[in-house]
Each structure stands twice: as C-alpha cells, then as structure tokens.
Design a protein around this motif. Structure first.
Motif, PDB file in Angstrom:
ATOM      1  N   GLU A 202      -8.471  -7.286 -19.511  1.00 46.82           N
ATOM      2  CA  GLU A 202      -8.692  -8.452 -18.645  1.00 46.82           C
ATOM      3  C   GLU A 202      -7.335  -9.031 -18.254  1.00 46.82           C
ATOM      4  O   GLU A 202      -6.443  -9.187 -19.078  1.00 46.82           O
ATOM      5  CB  GLU A 202      -9.500  -9.499 -19.404  1.00 46.82           C
ATOM      6  N   GLY A 203      -7.145  -9.298 -16.981  1.00 51.21           N
ATOM      7  CA  GLY A 203      -5.855  -9.782 -16.498  1.00 51.21           C
ATOM      8  C   GLY A 203      -5.024  -8.687 -15.866  1.00 51.21           C
ATOM      9  O   GLY A 203      -3.942  -8.939 -15.352  1.00 51.21           O
ATOM     10  N   GLY A 228       0.019  -1.897  -2.298  1.00 49.52           N
ATOM     11  CA  GLY A 228      -0.005  -3.350  -2.364  1.00 49.52           C
ATOM     12  C   GLY A 228       0.037  -3.912  -3.764  1.00 49.52           C
ATOM     13  O   GLY A 228       0.157  -5.129  -3.941  1.00 49.52           O
ATOM     14  N   LEU A 229      -0.056  -3.037  -4.792  1.00 52.45           N
ATOM     15  CA  LEU A 229      -0.023  -3.501  -6.175  1.00 52.45           C
ATOM     16  C   LEU A 229       1.246  -3.016  -6.858  1.00 52.45           C
ATOM     17  O   LEU A 229       1.877  -2.056  -6.423  1.00 52.45           O
ATOM     18  CB  LEU A 229      -1.252  -3.008  -6.947  1.00 52.45           C
ATOM     19  N   ALA A 230       1.597  -3.652  -7.959  1.00 52.16           N
ATOM     20  CA  ALA A 230       2.776  -3.247  -8.724  1.00 52.16           C
ATOM     21  C   ALA A 230       2.564  -3.616 -10.189  1.00 52.16           C
ATOM     22  O   ALA A 230       1.869  -4.587 -10.504  1.00 52.16           O
ATOM     23  CB  ALA A 230       4.035  -3.921  -8.188  1.00 52.16           C
ATOM     24  N   PHE A 231       3.162  -2.834 -11.075  1.00 55.12           N
ATOM     25  CA  PHE A 231       3.110  -3.093 -12.511  1.00 55.12           C
ATOM     26  C   PHE A 231       4.528  -3.200 -13.040  1.00 55.12           C
ATOM     27  O   PHE A 231       5.431  -2.460 -12.618  1.00 55.12           O
ATOM     28  CB  PHE A 231       2.356  -1.980 -13.248  1.00 55.12           C
ATOM     29  N   GLY A 232       4.725  -4.095 -13.982  1.00 56.58           N
ATOM     30  CA  GLY A 232       6.032  -4.287 -14.579  1.00 56.58           C
ATOM     31  C   GLY A 232       6.322  -3.274 -15.674  1.00 56.58           C
ATOM     32  O   GLY A 232       5.464  -2.468 -16.048  1.00 56.58           O
ATOM     33  N   PRO A 250       2.029  -4.856 -17.512  1.00 56.97           N
ATOM     34  CA  PRO A 250       1.297  -5.949 -16.850  1.00 56.97           C
ATOM     35  C   PRO A 250       1.243  -5.778 -15.339  1.00 56.97           C
ATOM     36  O   PRO A 250       2.175  -5.267 -14.708  1.00 56.97           O
ATOM     37  CB  PRO A 250       2.124  -7.180 -17.231  1.00 56.97           C
ATOM     38  N   LEU A 251       0.134  -6.215 -14.758  1.00 60.99           N
ATOM     39  CA  LEU A 251      -0.010  -6.253 -13.306  1.00 60.99           C
ATOM     40  C   LEU A 251       0.804  -7.416 -12.750  1.00 60.99           C
ATOM     41  O   LEU A 251       0.763  -8.522 -13.278  1.00 60.99           O
ATOM     42  CB  LEU A 251      -1.485  -6.415 -12.929  1.00 60.99           C
ATOM     43  N   GLU A 252       1.556  -7.160 -11.694  1.00 60.76           N
ATOM     44  CA  GLU A 252       2.344  -8.201 -11.051  1.00 60.76           C
ATOM     45  C   GLU A 252       1.625  -8.629  -9.773  1.00 60.76           C
ATOM     46  O   GLU A 252       1.395  -7.827  -8.876  1.00 60.76           O
ATOM     47  CB  GLU A 252       3.747  -7.689 -10.733  1.00 60.76           C
ATOM     48  N   GLY A 253       1.246  -9.894  -9.699  1.00 62.82           N
ATOM     49  CA  GLY A 253       0.519 -10.388  -8.537  1.00 62.82           C
ATOM     50  C   GLY A 253      -0.949 -10.594  -8.862  1.00 62.82           C
ATOM     51  O   GLY A 253      -1.408 -10.400  -9.995  1.00 62.82           O
ATOM     52  N   GLU A 254      -1.713 -10.988  -7.834  1.00 55.95           N
ATOM     53  CA  GLU A 254      -3.112 -11.352  -8.034  1.00 55.95           C
ATOM     54  C   GLU A 254      -4.069 -10.416  -7.310  1.00 55.95           C
ATOM     55  O   GLU A 254      -5.241 -10.723  -7.166  1.00 55.95           O
ATOM     56  CB  GLU A 254      -3.347 -12.792  -7.531  1.00 55.95           C
ATOM     57  N   ALA A 255      -3.607  -9.263  -6.821  1.00 53.00           N
ATOM     58  CA  ALA A 255      -4.476  -8.373  -6.056  1.00 53.00           C
ATOM     59  C   ALA A 255      -5.579  -7.812  -6.942  1.00 53.00           C
ATOM     60  O   ALA A 255      -5.374  -7.568  -8.134  1.00 53.00           O
ATOM     61  CB  ALA A 255      -3.655  -7.236  -5.453  1.00 53.00           C
ATOM     62  N   PRO A 285     -10.255  -6.629 -24.003  1.00 55.48           N
ATOM     63  CA  PRO A 285      -9.135  -6.169 -24.828  1.00 55.48           C
ATOM     64  C   PRO A 285      -9.631  -5.378 -26.027  1.00 55.48           C
ATOM     65  O   PRO A 285     -10.491  -5.830 -26.774  1.00 55.48           O
ATOM     66  CB  PRO A 285      -8.446  -7.472 -25.237  1.00 55.48           C
ATOM     67  N   GLY A 286      -9.134  -4.177 -26.175  1.00 52.89           N
ATOM     68  CA  GLY A 286      -9.509  -3.332 -27.304  1.00 52.89           C
ATOM     69  C   GLY A 286     -10.665  -2.415 -27.016  1.00 52.89           C
ATOM     70  O   GLY A 286     -10.938  -1.505 -27.790  1.00 52.89           O
ATOM     71  N   ALA A 287     -11.370  -2.599 -25.889  1.00 52.17           N
ATOM     72  CA  ALA A 287     -12.513  -1.743 -25.584  1.00 52.17           C
ATOM     73  C   ALA A 287     -12.075  -0.648 -24.633  1.00 52.17           C
ATOM     74  O   ALA A 287     -11.542  -0.920 -23.563  1.00 52.17           O
ATOM     75  CB  ALA A 287     -13.629  -2.567 -24.954  1.00 52.17           C
ATOM     76  N   PRO A 288     -12.299   0.632 -24.981  1.00 53.85           N
ATOM     77  CA  PRO A 288     -11.867   1.722 -24.113  1.00 53.85           C
ATOM     78  C   PRO A 288     -12.693   1.784 -22.842  1.00 53.85           C
ATOM     79  O   PRO A 288     -13.865   1.477 -22.836  1.00 53.85           O
ATOM     80  CB  PRO A 288     -12.080   2.968 -24.974  1.00 53.85           C
ATOM     81  N   LEU A 289     -12.044   2.164 -21.731  1.00 55.50           N
ATOM     82  CA  LEU A 289     -12.751   2.356 -20.478  1.00 55.50           C
ATOM     83  C   LEU A 289     -12.923   3.860 -20.276  1.00 55.50           C
ATOM     84  O   LEU A 289     -13.829   4.462 -20.811  1.00 55.50           O
ATOM     85  CB  LEU A 289     -11.964   1.713 -19.337  1.00 55.50           C
ATOM     86  N   THR A 290     -12.067   4.497 -19.539  1.00 59.77           N
ATOM     87  CA  THR A 290     -12.108   5.948 -19.421  1.00 59.77           C
ATOM     88  C   THR A 290     -10.694   6.476 -19.448  1.00 59.77           C
ATOM     89  O   THR A 290      -9.782   5.871 -18.893  1.00 59.77           O
ATOM     90  CB  THR A 290     -12.778   6.402 -18.112  1.00 59.77           C
TER      91      THR A 290
END
Length: 722
Positions: A202-203, A228-232, A250-255, A285-290
């Motif tokens: 989340e976030g 249009g997105l970026a990660f630090g 972390p994701l940078e921005g609010e997209a 947080p802590g839950a796997p996605l894929t």
C-alpha cells in the motif's frame, strides 16, 4: 519461405566485390566485426559471435562500446533522465528482426538524479533472426544514443557488416560477447539468485525478496515503471550472511498503479534476476501478490560461475585455492623436487634453508604473475583465456617433456656437468650446504606452478573466473593470491627453517630416493606424451619419446666416458630441435570417439551448443562434460564418478543424453561456452532439462549426490521450484 538459389549465388559473388569496392559494406579489421566508429568521448562497432552464417535461424551479434572515463550510456530503462541506444536496421539484407539483450546495469546517483546504465567497456548482445538461414547476411545499421558525463551529448553511429555463407565458426569476439551474454539476467538460475516474493505494498512501494548462493555483496533493485511513473533507489536489508535480502523501492509521485504491469531487476554486481508484478490489485504489507520467474541456486555453491562477490572475498578464496592446489594430483610429480629441496637441508645452516625456501616461494609467485600478464595480454588481443590452456599447445608440451626428461636423468645421476647447470641445480645439487642453488630453488617453484595448472582445486574456479572476467587489477590481484596460497607451505618453512635443518643429513639412502623420484618425473613425461599424441598424432609422439630415450642413453654414456661428452651434447641438441619441429606439425583430424574406451565412447556424444538447445527443446535432460586429456582433475572425476556407479548407469539410460566437449585442443566455441557461466578452466559440468533450460553448474570436484540431485532438479518440476 522458399529459397532462391540464384539470388544466393549472386550475393555470394557480389558481396566480396562490393566489400572491396566500398569499405562501408565490409569490415576491414577483424572477421566478424565492423570498423570502429570513433567519437570524442567513445568508440563503438558492430560485432558478431560467428564469422559466417552457418545454418542457424538466429545469430548473436553485439554493439561493442568503449567509453572514456566518467562517460556513460543508458540501460533500456534509463531512470530519471536519458534514453537507451536504439538501432535502425534499414538497408540490411536477409534480416527479419534484431533486438538488444541487456546485461545487468549500474546505478548512477548525482544531485538526487537517479540514472541507470553502463560505463567503461560494454557489449550489448543482439539477437538477430535471419529471413533465410544459410544465405548471406548484410547488416547496415545506425544507432542513436545519448552519452553523458557532466553534460549529455546525443550522437549517432553507422555500421556495415557482412557475414558470408559457410560454417559458423566462432569469431575473435565470440568470447567477449559470451561474457556479456552471461550477464543478461533472465530468470537468475545460472546466477545463483531466486525471487521468493515480489509485491506492491500500500502506498506504491515495490517489495522484492531474494535468496542468493553465493551470498549477495551489494544488491540493488531497478524497477521499470509504466510511462509517467518513477521509483526511487531501494532500501536494502541483508540477512543470513547475505544469502537473503529484502529490497523496497518507493513510488515517487501520486500516479495510479492499478491495471499496470511492472518489471523489476534485482542486481548484484554482474549477476541479476528479473521478475514481473501484476498490479491489478495492491497487496497489504507482507501479503504476496504475484511473482514471476524465480529459480533455484546452482549446486555449485562457491565453485559456481557468473557471480561477483567482493574482491576481498575472492582474494580469500584465491589464497585457500592456491594452498589446496599443493595437494592436487598435478603437483604430485614435482613432489620429488620438493622432497629433495627439503631433505637437502638436513643438518645444514638455517639461513641457507630460509633463503632457499624464500627463493622457491618467489618462483611460484613470479610464475603466477607471468600467467596473469599473459592472460591480460591475450584478453587485450581478443583471444580466449583460461586456466591451463598452455597445455593445448604442442610446443609447450614438448618443452615440458624435455625438461622432465632432463630432471629425471639428473636425479638418476646420469649427468653432473656444468651444462645445463641450472637444470642440474633443480635436482638438488651443486651448492655447498645442501639444498641446491637459489636459482635452482626459484626455478623449482616456477616449474611446480606450470605443472599445477592442469588441476582444479576447490575455490580455484571461482577465483580464476573472477580474475579473468574482471579488469587487469583484478587479474593481477587474484593470481597473486593464488601464488601466495600455493607458496604458503614454503613460507612456513622459511619462517621456521629448523623444520628442514633438523632432518637427517643426506646420505646413501638419498641415492635410492632419487631413483624413485626420478621415475615419478619420467612417468609424468610419458603422460604428457599421450596428450601430445592427441594433438599432433601418435607417430610424432613416439618420435619425441624415442628422442628422449636416446637423450637419456647419451647422457649415461657421457657420464661414463668423458671423451664422448661433446658428441653426446651435440646429439642431444639435435634431438631437441627435431622434437620442437615435430611439435609444429599440423594436427591430425580429430577422432570421432570422445570416450576413453569403447564403453564410455558409446555413452558420450560430441557436444555443441546447438545440440544442447535442441535436445532441451525436445524435453530431454542433458549432461555436459567439458574435459581435456591434460586435465588431471577431469580424469579423477571420470574415474570416481562419471564412469562408474550410479552416475554411469544414469548417463547410459534412456532419460539422459550425455554430451562431452573435448578442450584438449584450442576451441573458441568451448571457451565461449565456459565464459557464459563465468568459468575459465576445467573440469566443468552442467545439467540441462525442461526445468533448467539455462543449465545447473556443478562443482569442480564431482560427487554422485551432486550429479544425481542436479539431474532430478532439471527433469522434475517439483524439485526445480524448490
């Protein structure tokens, strides 16, 4: 698609003519390479792994770039700024498509701007699909790229390269291309990396967990976001001594991220593993996605290839590997010189013993530095390098046979003459106080190093692979560590010389010992003649062997009849010259058999990279053995594991195909194959299968359990996922 034989014939005739008339259509430098395009801050060229098209549908090319200090080009996802190289193939003939494959990049952080790319020297591999396999390939390419330092400069380069029809022999660049192709991440199996979790918290924080064997050194996480997105840059948490890591970018921005697919690369030096994350839903947080494409680490552990642990770790492995090398079978024949050097100091002066063993240590270190210098020189010329490859050359083998014959004759007391004095001293004679001269002690260490190179000790392959894959400083440092490790026993005696001086004084018992040890050296000369026979034929080997037998006879006659010494020496010189001439004869055609006897030859098939890929695509499990007649560790593996017991039964069964690559003679294809795993010496073994298409590298010293487990993992989906 239908072939056009008339077009093929015309192209075969016209292309060489066009190449001579217009240099832009053909390379003027090396086969399989275009001309260099020189720029103020870089130079680049188009290279091919082969010199002709052969019959394959897909060929491996490469964009080779040499950058001046502090300049860089960009990865496929450049980060906060920049753009990657792009190729335009307009005007090429017999090319359907071509695409870059991207080696693991580096991160550059300047004033808060994060970019990803390459510095120094890099080859970007290119997979090229032909329209008509077997027809000539004409490449006309233009590259657009951005090169940056304190400023950024957009630039272009144009290349022309022609690959004619004919056998696809490895080009001078094949070895270098394979090195960078091995750094393309894929699923990480051959790099010892495995993704255990890949989620988005989340976030918008991308969280990736990896396991590693060997341990991680400086891991990084490169996230390739949608436009249009970026990660630090990530935070990194290492556990279990670096065998596990948790990276959070972390994701940078609010997209928004929903409905997107994100690719991520975990890198550690030159190794990496890729994964993708579907963002249809966000994870708590802590839950796997894929998570996609994770593999298990090779069994090879620290003997595996392709990893880049810290330099200090590699220096430690080199030190231990060099020490263990003293116990390997290759060094046992020269044990006679070591034993005589030790017992020759019995009852002598400690100072003399200390100087002698320091001289032997210096000889070992000097030889390793000479090997390092030769490797650096060969790499700079684009040649394949490896551990023990000097045994692939008949002239070197002839020289070793001659030296061993002289050493054995000296130990048997057949000559005590000033010529050759250094050779006499090698046997432990000729110096007051016992133990031989310092020059002889130095040469003994150098000779021991040369005889040690056909053997591989634990940790040796990892250290040599790191040295030869790195720069000149890495090569010099690691080879110095190997030399120091091998010299360590001598340095201990030099530090405590009474270990030698308290031994009994030499006496009559030494005569019998010298005869026994001389037989050991003579046996080694016979073994090298068998390797020589494979390379130049049995007739030449028998002629050299006969020349050495006559040499021993003449030395014996000269010792008992001083009046014929000059005749004996002249005859020896003539025999030595004749032996060297035989070594320069063209080699005979290779034998069809690849096994050591009829039974093993029926099990093993000749190796080729194409056959390996084809068999795996057919669902087969494939065991590859890279060996050579001069590789003593290879012979030990065959006798202890491959040719007996459960492994021999497994390889002879219907479920496994056994392929053997014979590196007794130089073979660029085998050298390139080893380099793709980060290996530069043999033995090397790998297992392929439907669930291990990239291969599972095995330890240098095989065991039944390691082989059986690798075969199970390559063929079983359950074990492959563990």
């Amino acid at each position: 698609m239908t072939r056009h034989p008339v077009l093929t014939l015309l192209l075969s005739i016209l292309i060489p003519l066009l190449g001579s008339a217009a240099p832009t259509l053909a390379q003027l430098a090396e086969p399989g390479a275009s001309n260099w395009v020189d720029k103020p801050h870089s130079r680049m060229r188009l290279v091919s792994a082969v010199t002709a098209v052969g019959t394959a549908e897909t060929l491996t090319l490469g964009l080779e770039v040499e950058l001046k200090d502090h300049w860089k080009i960009y990865w496929r996802s450049p980060g906060d700024a920049g753009y990657p190289p792009e190729m335009d193939w307009t005007g090429s003939v017999n090319l359907t498509k071509a695409a870059f494959q991207w080696p693991v990049p580096s991160r550059f952080s300047v004033l808060g701007i994060e970019t990803v790319g390459y510095q120094g020297h890099v080859i970007l591999p290119i997979s090229a699909k032909l329209t008509q396999p077997g027809d000539p390939l004409i490449l006309n390419a233009k590259v657009d790229y951005l090169i940056c330092s304190d400023i950024c400069v957009p630039d272009q380069g144009s290349f022309s390269l022609m690959l004619p029809p004919g056998p696809a022999k490895p080009s001078p660049q094949a070895h270098s291309i394979s090195q960078y192709l091995a750094q393309v991440p894929k699923n990480g199996t051959s790099h010892g990396l495995s993704v255990t979790e890949a989620v988005i918290e989340e976030g918008g924080v991308v969280r990736v967990a990896v396991s590693a064997n060997p341990p991680l050194s400086q891991p990084d996480l490169f996230v390739e976001p949608p436009p249009g997105l970026a990660f630090g840059p990530p935070s990194v948490t290492l556990t279990d001594g670096g065998r596990s890591a948790l990276l959070r970018a972390p994701l940078e921005g609010e997209a928004p991220l929903l409905g997107q697919t994100i690719s991520a690369l975990v890198a550690d030096g030159i190794r990496g593993v890729e994964t993708t994350i579907d963002t249809a839903t966000l994870a708590e947080p802590g839950a796997p996605l894929t998570a996609a494409a994770a593999g298990r680490a090779p069994i090879a552990d620290l003997n595996g290839g392709g990893e880049a642990p810290a330099l200090w770790t590699m220096l430690g492995l080199a030190l231990v590997g060099g020490l263990i090398l003293n116990l390997m079978p290759c060094v046992l024949p020269v044990l006679s010189l070591k034993i005589l050097g030790l017992v020759g100091h019995g009852g002598g002066a400690p100072r003399r013993a200390r100087l002698s063993f320091l001289a032997t240590s210096a000889g070992i270190l000097a030889s390793f530095l000479a090997l390092a210098g030769a490797a650096i020189a060969l790499k700079s010329m684009g040649a394949a390098v490896g551990w023990g490859i000097q045994f692939q050359h008949p002239l070197f083998l002839t020289g070793m046979v001659i030296l061993l014959t002289l050493f054995a004759a000296n130990l048997w007391g057949l000559f005590e003459i000033p010529l050759p004095g250094i050779l006499s001293n090698l046997g432990g004679q000729g110096a007051e106080g016992g133990g031989g001269s310092l020059v002889g002690a130095f040469a003994t260490g150098a000779f021991a190093t040369l005889l040690a190179t056909p053997c591989s000790a634990p940790f040796l392959g990892t250290a040599v692979g790191f040295a030869l894959a790195g720069g000149s400083a890495d090569t010099l440092g690691i080879f110095s560590g190997l030399g120091l490790g091998m010299a360590l026993p001598y340095l201990v005696v030099a530090a405590f010389p009474r270990l030698a001086t308290r031994l009994p004084r030499p006496g009559a018992w030494m005569v019998k010992l010298r005869w026994v040890l001389g037989l050991a050296l003579g046996g080694t000369a016979v073994w090298l003649l068998t390797v020589f026979a494979v390379q130049v034929g049995w007739q030449s080997a028998l002629a050299v062997g006969l020349a050495m037998a006559v040499t021993v006879t003449l030395l014996a006659l000269g010792a008992r009849a001083p009046t014929i010494r000059k005749l004996a020496l002249g005859g020896i010189a003539f025999l030595f010259a004749g032996s060297a001439a035989l070594a320069l004869r063209p080699p005979p055609p290779p034998s069809a058999a690849v096994g050591s006897d009829a039974q093993t030859a029926s099990i093993w098939q000749p190796w080729s990279a194409e056959d390996t890929t084809r068999l795996v695509a057919e669902g087969k499990t494939v065991f590859v053995d890279v060996t050579a007649d001069w590789c003593v560790t290879c012979l030990v593996n065959k006798a202890a594991v491959l040719d007996r017991g459960p492994v021999a039964a497994l390889l002879a069964g219907e479920n496994v195909v056994a392929l053997r690559a014979d590196w007794t003679r130089p073979d660029p294809a085998i050298a390139a194959y080893l380099a793709s795993f980060g290996r530069y010496g043999i033995p090397f073994n790998a297992v392929y299968g439907p669930h291990a298409p990239n291969g599972i590298a095995l330890p240098e010293l095989l065991t039944d359990g390691a082989v059986m487990e690798a075969v199970e993992r390559a063929s079983s989906p359950t074990l492959a996922e563990k």
